[in-house]
Design an enzyme around this catalytic site. Structure first.
Site, PDB file in Angstrom:
ATOM      1  CB  CYS A 113       6.994 -46.621   9.212  1.00  0.00           C
ATOM      2  SG  CYS A 113       7.656 -44.528   9.402  1.00  0.00           S
ATOM      3  CD1 TRP A 159      -3.607 -32.169  25.184  1.00  0.00           C
ATOM      4  CD2 TRP A 159      -4.702 -33.590  26.624  1.00  0.00           C
ATOM      5  NE1 TRP A 159      -2.915 -33.523  24.621  1.00  0.00           N
ATOM      6  CE2 TRP A 159      -2.706 -34.306  25.868  1.00  0.00           C
ATOM      7  CE3 TRP A 159      -4.548 -33.501  27.858  1.00  0.00           C
ATOM      8  CZ2 TRP A 159      -3.078 -35.471  26.805  1.00  0.00           C
ATOM      9  CZ3 TRP A 159      -4.554 -34.871  28.328  1.00  0.00           C
ATOM     10  CH2 TRP A 159      -3.278 -35.863  28.008  1.00  0.00           C
ATOM     11  CD  GLU A 206       2.487 -29.661  25.956  1.00  0.00           C
ATOM     12  OE1 GLU A 206       3.766 -30.345  26.271  1.00  0.00           O
ATOM     13  OE2 GLU A 206       1.700 -29.367  24.817  1.00  0.00           O
ATOM     14  CG  ASP A 212       9.539 -35.024  22.960  1.00  0.00           C
ATOM     15  OD1 ASP A 212       9.225 -34.594  21.402  1.00  0.00           O
ATOM     16  OD2 ASP A 212       7.840 -34.685  23.473  1.00  0.00           O
ATOM     17  CD  GLN A 248      11.732 -36.643  31.474  1.00  0.00           C
ATOM     18  OE1 GLN A 248      12.356 -37.378  31.643  1.00  0.00           O
ATOM     19  NE2 GLN A 248      11.416 -36.141  30.182  1.00  0.00           N
ATOM     20  CB  THR A 249       4.946 -37.451  32.799  1.00  0.00           C
ATOM     21  OG1 THR A 249       5.162 -37.254  34.465  1.00  0.00           O
ATOM     22  CG2 THR A 249       3.078 -38.552  34.091  1.00  0.00           C
ATOM     23  CE1 TYR A 301       7.230 -30.604  24.141  1.00  0.00           C
ATOM     24  CE2 TYR A 301       6.455 -30.140  26.043  1.00  0.00           C
ATOM     25  CZ  TYR A 301       6.453 -30.305  24.868  1.00  0.00           C
ATOM     26  OH  TYR A 301       5.315 -31.300  24.876  1.00  0.00           O
ATOM     27  CB  CYS A 304      13.588 -44.331   6.891  1.00  0.00           C
ATOM     28  SG  CYS A 304      14.195 -44.068   9.073  1.00  0.00           S
ATOM     29  CG  LEU A 339       1.937 -36.292  37.608  1.00  0.00           C
ATOM     30  CD1 LEU A 339       1.350 -37.679  37.271  1.00  0.00           C
ATOM     31  CD2 LEU A 339       0.893 -35.516  36.978  1.00  0.00           C
ATOM     32  N   GLY A 340       4.264 -37.205  40.920  1.00  0.00           N
ATOM     33  CA  GLY A 340       5.987 -37.733  41.248  1.00  0.00           C
ATOM     34  C   GLY A 340       6.642 -35.769  40.317  1.00  0.00           C
ATOM     35  CE1 TYR A 341      12.089 -36.643  38.688  1.00  0.00           C
ATOM     36  CE2 TYR A 341      10.690 -36.384  36.463  1.00  0.00           C
ATOM     37  CZ  TYR A 341      11.984 -36.543  37.525  1.00  0.00           C
ATOM     38  OH  TYR A 341      12.686 -37.149  36.623  1.00  0.00           O
TER      39      TYR A 341
END
Length: 347
Positions: free
Chosen positions: A198, A20, A33, A134, A38-39, A116, A204, A76-78
């Site tokens: 990082c 994508w 998206e 997110d 949640q995946t 989102y 940070c 995949l759920g949901y």
DNA sequence: AACGCGGGGAT
DNA sequence: ATCCCAGCGTT
């Protein structure tokens, strides 16, 4: 360089090659998206490939049957994502001349598209400077800025949304949004991030105050309930069974399963054969019942553990809703049922 | 504002 | 075991 610049710079050097990211077509971005809500990318990626191949445009998706969409979504759920996605495809195709809404505000009106997803599509496809928030963004911002406001409190939602929006790159909002999420997924990971490498480690707040492990703060956890599921796997002498569509508003809506007896405690053979669900399908017929799995199969969902027994019931004839055993595999089913069908030899 | 909604990966 | 994941819709 500032926060936004460092994140963007890190992204150009470390981003993954994902399908994508090769397009800016609203249909493809929207599809990705929805799948990724949640995946994790590893889990969603093969589904994205299948969907773009099977439904290359919103027209193809709009003209599909919901059952076909759910079958491809299986595992995949949901599943409300799949139902809403199909609904939205039909809406875009039938009412919007096949053109997706062109800005954040109108994207929000689509079923299954919240703040989102509308931000993601608007920024990536239309260069609109709307910051995505997110799970990755919560984590990176809470750590870098040392914010311990719970991310799922009303105040936290507001705080992080404002902060994220204040940091957006107005020239390349889509790149920046993806960069921040990718940074959260690969560098500023939930567990054991390697802060020594990082690019933000000198500034940070969490690292400085030794709070990396404690941030972000999240309120409470859902309590897990145990339910007992007894599935009645009928097998008639002419190789038919009963497979039903789940209706209503609960889990697995519009997916198919064997007749189910749900209870708060373990049921024995007598409880099953005396139950009305059993009687609906086996009336005065002779039958033979056996328990497929002595130990319950425990299917774990986010807030429920389903202790499941499958009962095999052989009978000479079935009264209603009978389908051939071969056809069962064509229906969309929950992973719990799919796993059973894989292990249970239908022959 | 709180809750329901899946399944898999990481530790 | 526990937490998390490119959240959203409903109540």
């Amino acid at each position: 360089m500032n926060f936004t610049g460092i994140i963007t710079d890190w992204y150009t050097k470390n981003k993954r090659d994902l399908p994508w990211r090769k397009t800016n077509k609203p249909y493809n971005i929207w599809l990705s998206e929805i799948i990724l809500q949640q995946t994790q990318i590893k889990q969603g990626l093969p589904y994205y490939e299948v969907f773009v191949k099977k439904f290359p445009t919103v027209k193809h998706l709009a003209l599909a049957k919901e059952e076909e969409v759910l079958k491809l979504w299986q595992g995949l759920g949901y599943y409300s994502r799949a139902r809403n996605m199909h609904k939205t495809a039909k809406f875009v195709w039938n009412d919007l001349n096949g053109i997706f809404p062109l800005d954040y505000k109108s994207l929000l009106t689509l079923k299954g598209v919240g703040e989102y997803t509308a931000s993601a599509i608007a920024s990536i496809c239309f260069n609109e400077p709307k910051a995505v928030v997110d799970g990755n963004v919560y984590r990176v911002l809470s750590r870098f800025f040392g914010i311990d406001t719970p991310i799922n409190s009303t105040e936290g939602l507001k705080t992080f949304k404002l902060l994220a929006q204040s940091l957006i790159n107005n020239d390349h909002p889509g790149i920046y949004n993806q960069a921040l999420m990718e940074f959260g997924a690969l560098q500023c990971k939930p567990q054991n991030p390697d802060c020594s490498v990082c690019p933000l480690n000198s500034a940070c707040a969490a690292l400085k105050n030794n709070q990396v492990k404690e941030l972000p703060v999240k309120l409470k956890k859902t309590k897990i309930q145990i339910r007992h599921f007894n599935y009645l796997v009928f097998i008639s002498s002419n190789r038919q069974s009963v497979f039903e569509k789940r209706t209503g508003n609960g889990i697995w809506q519009n997916l198919y399963q064997f007749p189910l007896i749900e209870s708060l405690h373990v049921l024995n053979e007598k409880d099953i054969t005396k139950h009305e669900v059993f009687a609906t399908h086996v009336q005065n017929n002779a039958f033979e019942i056996s328990l497929y799995n002595e130990k319950p199969i425990i299917h774990k969902l986010t807030h429920r553990h389903l202790h499941t027994h499958f009962w095999i019931i052989e009978t000479n004839q079935l009264s209603k809703n009978a389908v051939s055993l071969e056809d069962i595999l064509k229906y969309p089913t929950p992973q719990l049922i799919s796993n059973f069908l894989d292990s249970f030899n239908l022959k």
